[in-house]
Design an enzyme around this catalytic site. Structure first.
Site, PDB file in Angstrom:
ATOM      1  N   GLU A 256       0.884  -1.176   0.000  1.00  0.00           N
ATOM      2  CA  GLU A 256       0.000   0.000   0.000  1.00  0.00           C
ATOM      3  C   GLU A 256       0.914   1.215   0.000  1.00  0.00           C
ATOM      4  O   GLU A 256       1.534   1.534   1.021  1.00  0.00           O
ATOM      5  CB  GLU A 256      -0.885   0.004   1.250  1.00  0.00           C
ATOM      6  CG  GLU A 256      -1.880  -1.146   1.318  1.00  0.00           C
ATOM      7  CD  GLU A 256      -2.989  -1.059   0.277  1.00  0.00           C
ATOM      8  OE1 GLU A 256      -3.165   0.013  -0.332  1.00  0.00           O
ATOM      9  OE2 GLU A 256      -3.662  -2.076   0.062  1.00  0.00           O
ATOM     10  N   CYS A 290      -2.452   8.935   2.666  1.00  0.00           N
ATOM     11  CA  CYS A 290      -2.178   8.526   1.282  1.00  0.00           C
ATOM     12  C   CYS A 290      -3.385   8.832   0.405  1.00  0.00           C
ATOM     13  O   CYS A 290      -3.264   9.012  -0.792  1.00  0.00           O
ATOM     14  CB  CYS A 290      -1.851   7.042   1.232  1.00  0.00           C
ATOM     15  SG  CYS A 290      -3.107   6.061   2.054  1.00  0.00           S
TER      16      CYS A 290
HETATM   17  P1  NAP Z   1       8.149   5.323   4.710  1.00  0.00           P
HETATM   18  O1  NAP Z   1       9.276   6.241   4.920  1.00  0.00           O
HETATM   19  O2  NAP Z   1       8.104   4.521   3.468  1.00  0.00           O
HETATM   20  O3  NAP Z   1       8.133   4.384   5.997  1.00  0.00           O
HETATM   21  C1  NAP Z   1       7.173   3.388   6.168  1.00  0.00           C
HETATM   22  C2  NAP Z   1       7.738   2.284   7.040  1.00  0.00           C
HETATM   23  O4  NAP Z   1       8.845   1.676   6.364  1.00  0.00           O
HETATM   24  C3  NAP Z   1       8.274   2.753   8.386  1.00  0.00           C
HETATM   25  O5  NAP Z   1       8.015   1.748   9.338  1.00  0.00           O
HETATM   26  C4  NAP Z   1       9.759   2.870   8.114  1.00  0.00           C
HETATM   27  O6  NAP Z   1      10.556   2.752   9.268  1.00  0.00           O
HETATM   28  C5  NAP Z   1       9.985   1.696   7.210  1.00  0.00           C
HETATM   29  N1  NAP Z   1      11.178   1.803   6.375  1.00  0.00           N
HETATM   30  C6  NAP Z   1      11.830   2.916   5.957  1.00  0.00           C
HETATM   31  N2  NAP Z   1      12.881   2.575   5.190  1.00  0.00           N
HETATM   32  C7  NAP Z   1      12.891   1.217   5.133  1.00  0.00           C
HETATM   33  C8  NAP Z   1      13.736   0.273   4.473  1.00  0.00           C
HETATM   34  N3  NAP Z   1      14.776   0.629   3.725  1.00  0.00           N
HETATM   35  N4  NAP Z   1      13.449  -1.034   4.615  1.00  0.00           N
HETATM   36  C9  NAP Z   1      12.407  -1.428   5.377  1.00  0.00           C
HETATM   37  N5  NAP Z   1      11.584  -0.582   6.023  1.00  0.00           N
HETATM   38  C10 NAP Z   1      11.819   0.732   5.890  1.00  0.00           C
HETATM   39  O7  NAP Z   1       6.746   6.057   4.756  1.00  0.00           O
HETATM   40  P2  NAP Z   1       6.200   7.068   5.859  1.00  0.00           P
HETATM   41  O8  NAP Z   1       6.865   8.375   5.652  1.00  0.00           O
HETATM   42  O9  NAP Z   1       6.240   6.455   7.211  1.00  0.00           O
HETATM   43  O10 NAP Z   1       4.664   7.159   5.453  1.00  0.00           O
HETATM   44  C11 NAP Z   1       4.190   8.011   4.482  1.00  0.00           C
HETATM   45  C12 NAP Z   1       3.960   7.280   3.177  1.00  0.00           C
HETATM   46  O11 NAP Z   1       3.071   6.181   3.387  1.00  0.00           O
HETATM   47  C13 NAP Z   1       3.282   8.140   2.144  1.00  0.00           C
HETATM   48  O12 NAP Z   1       3.885   7.964   0.901  1.00  0.00           O
HETATM   49  C14 NAP Z   1       1.848   7.601   2.123  1.00  0.00           C
HETATM   50  O13 NAP Z   1       1.178   7.836   0.921  1.00  0.00           O
HETATM   51  C15 NAP Z   1       2.070   6.167   2.390  1.00  0.00           C
HETATM   52  N6  NAP Z   1       0.837   5.537   2.892  1.00  0.00           N
HETATM   53  C16 NAP Z   1       0.149   4.706   2.061  1.00  0.00           C
HETATM   54  C17 NAP Z   1      -1.030   4.130   2.489  1.00  0.00           C
HETATM   55  C18 NAP Z   1      -1.815   3.219   1.591  1.00  0.00           C
HETATM   56  O14 NAP Z   1      -2.668   2.511   2.100  1.00  0.00           O
HETATM   57  N7  NAP Z   1      -1.579   3.202   0.295  1.00  0.00           N
HETATM   58  C19 NAP Z   1      -1.500   4.398   3.771  1.00  0.00           C
HETATM   59  C20 NAP Z   1      -0.776   5.254   4.596  1.00  0.00           C
HETATM   60  C21 NAP Z   1       0.414   5.814   4.131  1.00  0.00           C
HETATM   61  P3  NAP Z   1      11.184   4.067   9.971  1.00  0.00           P
HETATM   62  O15 NAP Z   1      10.044   4.799  10.526  1.00  0.00           O
HETATM   63  O16 NAP Z   1      12.089   3.511  10.995  1.00  0.00           O
HETATM   64  O17 NAP Z   1      11.906   4.819   8.900  1.00  0.00           O
END
Ligand code: NAP
Length: 483
Positions: A256, A290
């Site tokens: 997602e 999102c």
């Molecule tokens: P993110 O930076 O991608 O982080 C999401 C999760 O992934 C966090 O737990 C993060 O941990 C972890 N992560 C980061 N780098 C990683 C890596 N290299 N390997 C494995 N895990 C890793 O996203 P975010 O800033 O938290 O959230 C915002 C994004 O989520 C937006 O783009 C939004 O659109 C999307 N989103 C999508 C949906 C949907 O249903 N489509 C719903 C909600 C949000 P850390 O926190 O430790 O970095």
């Protein structure tokens, strides 16, 4: 104020039904975005801890998968009741670590709990199929079995719901999980664990491992052959990395990812209804969703009325600490998130955008940004091409239906699109032409545990919610049999 709320919140790793420190003793701080003060120090899982969590999950797998569906259902249903019993405490905790207004957090808790109730009802409906092979006459018996240990990785914007949307269907399907919550907001999931234990979730079935070394920890788990599913919610950039990692062991992915939602207002729309929908689609979670409306395309005949009414609503929102009464707009989650919004607004203004309200960053402390409306935003402005993830509505006008559809589709994302028109045949016609996984037709909210949430193109793979959400944690086995 913090002390009471945080008194009983665990801050260690939850592995195999026990709290433990990180193997290297590492910890990291959690910050309240409204005050910029540290509110907790949480254990930071190492690769060894992550593998220990996979050990615990694997050890619990057979027993959990072997429980009768009704037993799993009853446990999930009890988890729903326990969350709702404690809803106010969970809501305040979400506000404390994420910043969102308490009204938003209350909505999130109800939404998050509902995934347990919905999947309690789905756990008993894992239905297979039986048919006769056309040529041989053998029977084709197809059944859906739990896939195995699932790694769940969740973002900070909905610290409860993005996790329960995965835990609910995984547990209903019979899979144990290892959850890595976002580092900005690990407390909500840690606080949920005693409730799941009380509901009867056996040790090892749900494990939670916050970590500041997300990349290493998740990679190690995806390369452990016992892990069979990775369910990720977060940015497209990280999702792409995890798809590469999952490819090595052919781990089943559910993704997602990011969105860039268009919000179309046709000349025949009910403008007041469109404003109401716009406020939900844009301002739920302060734009940190999102599904947030990112690009408003408004017919030129109704632009002035729409922009005026939206500006009035947006400028009437009270900004402040999300825990305070009447606040509708809390701080953004962190400094980087707030600075990105400032950059996007500055860029739009430099390219000709006109600010109708907001647009000025208040003095700290706190990562606040006001509700902002910018119109006349050119298509090459960054805010039309990237997720704003903040309380900023960007408006552009259009003349024809075809032009609106073409511009709405001009993105690599395909999560959700919204449109307002009183003409239902136009609504359905345009919906079919919009290349998005979900459409809000005369509605500003599409999220529902009973609906298949998910995107097309670079917004993801697979669905969460509905019966489809459970399939992500099931493998089909077919038995060819003659009797
Ligand atoms: P993110 O930076 O991608 O982080 C999401 C999760 O992934 C966090 O737990 C993060 O941990 C972890 N992560 C980061 N780098 C990683 C890596 N290299 N390997 C494995 N895990 C890793 O996203 P975010 O800033 O938290 O959230 C915002 C994004 O989520 C937006 O783009 C939004 O659109 C999307 N989103 C999508 C949906 C949907 O249903 N489509 C719903 C909600 C949000 P850390 O926190 O430790 O970095």
């Amino acid at each position: 104020m913090y002390e009471n709320l945080l008194a009983n919140v665990p801050t260690d790793l939850w592995i195999g039904g026990k709290w433990r420190k990180a193997s290297d003793g590492g910890r990291f701080d959690v910050t309240d975005p409204a005050t910029e003060k540290t509110i907790a120090s949480v254990a930071s899982a190492t690769v060894d801890d992550a593998i220990a969590a996979v050990d615990a999950a694997q050890a619990a797998f057979e027993g959990w998968a072997g429980r009768k569906p009704r037993e799993r259902a009853e446990i999930l249903r009890k988890a729903f009741d326990l969350i709702m019993r404690d809803a106010e405490r969970f809501a305040k905790l979400i506000t404390l670590e994420n910043g969102k207004a308490l009204s938003d957090s209350r909505g999130e808790v109800a939404y998050a709990a509902e995934f347990f109730r919905w999947y309690a009802e789905e756990a008993v409906r894992n239905i297979g199929q039986i048919s006769m092979a056309p040529a041989s006459g053998a029977r084709i018996v197809a059944q859906h079995k739990p896939a195995g240990v699932a790694v769940l990785v969740t973002p900070w914007n909905f610290p409860a719901a993005m996790a329960t949307r995965k835990i609910g269907p995984a547990l209903a399907a019979g899979c144990p999980v290892v959850l890595k919550p976002a580092s900005d907001t690990p407390l909500t999931m840690l606080a949920l664990m005693p409730a799941l234990e009380e509901a009867g979730v056996p040790p090892g079935v749900v494990n939670v491992i916050p970590s500041r070394s997300s990349g290493k920890v998740v990679s190690a788990m995806l390369h452990d052959p016992r892990v069979r599913v990775v369910s990720f919610t977060g940015s497209t950039e990280v999702g792409r990395k995890l798809l590469h990692e999952a490819a090595d062991n052919i781990v089943k992915p559910a993704m997602e990812l990011g969105g860039n939602a268009p919000f179309l207002v046709f000349e025949d729309a009910d403008i007041d209804a469109a404003i109401e929908g716009a406020m939900i689609a844009k301002m739920r979670n302060m734009g940190e969703a999102c599904t947030a409306a990112n690009r408003f395309y408004v017919h030129e005949k109704v632009h002035d009325e729409f922009a005026k009414k939206l500006t009035a609503k947006m400028s009437g929102l009270k900004m402040g600490n999300g825990l305070d009464d009447g606040v509708a707009l809390g701080p953004l989650v962190n400094k980087e998130g707030r600075d990105k919004v400032i950059e996007l607004v500055d860029d739009a203004v430099a390219k000709g955008g006109k600010v109708l309200t907001g647009g000025k960053t208040p003095d700290g402390p706190g990562f606040f940004y006001p509700a902002t409306v910018v119109t006349n935003v050119p298509s090459d402005a960054k805010m039309f091409n990237e997720e704003i993830f903040g309380p900023v509505a960007a408006i552009q006008t259009f003349k024809t239906e075809d032009e609106a559809i073409k511009r709405a589709n001009s993105t690599e994302y395909g999560l959700v699109a919204y449109l307002y028109t009183k003409d239902l045949s136009r609504g359905m016609r345009v919906s079919e032409k919009l290349d998005f996984g979900m459409i809000g037709l005369n509605r500003g909210l599409v999220s529902d545990p009973a609906a298949p949430f998910g995107g097309t193109k670079q917004s993801g793979l697979g669905r969460e919610g509905a019966a489809e959400g459970m399939k992500e944690f099931l493998e089909t086995q077919y038995v060819s049999v003659t009797w």
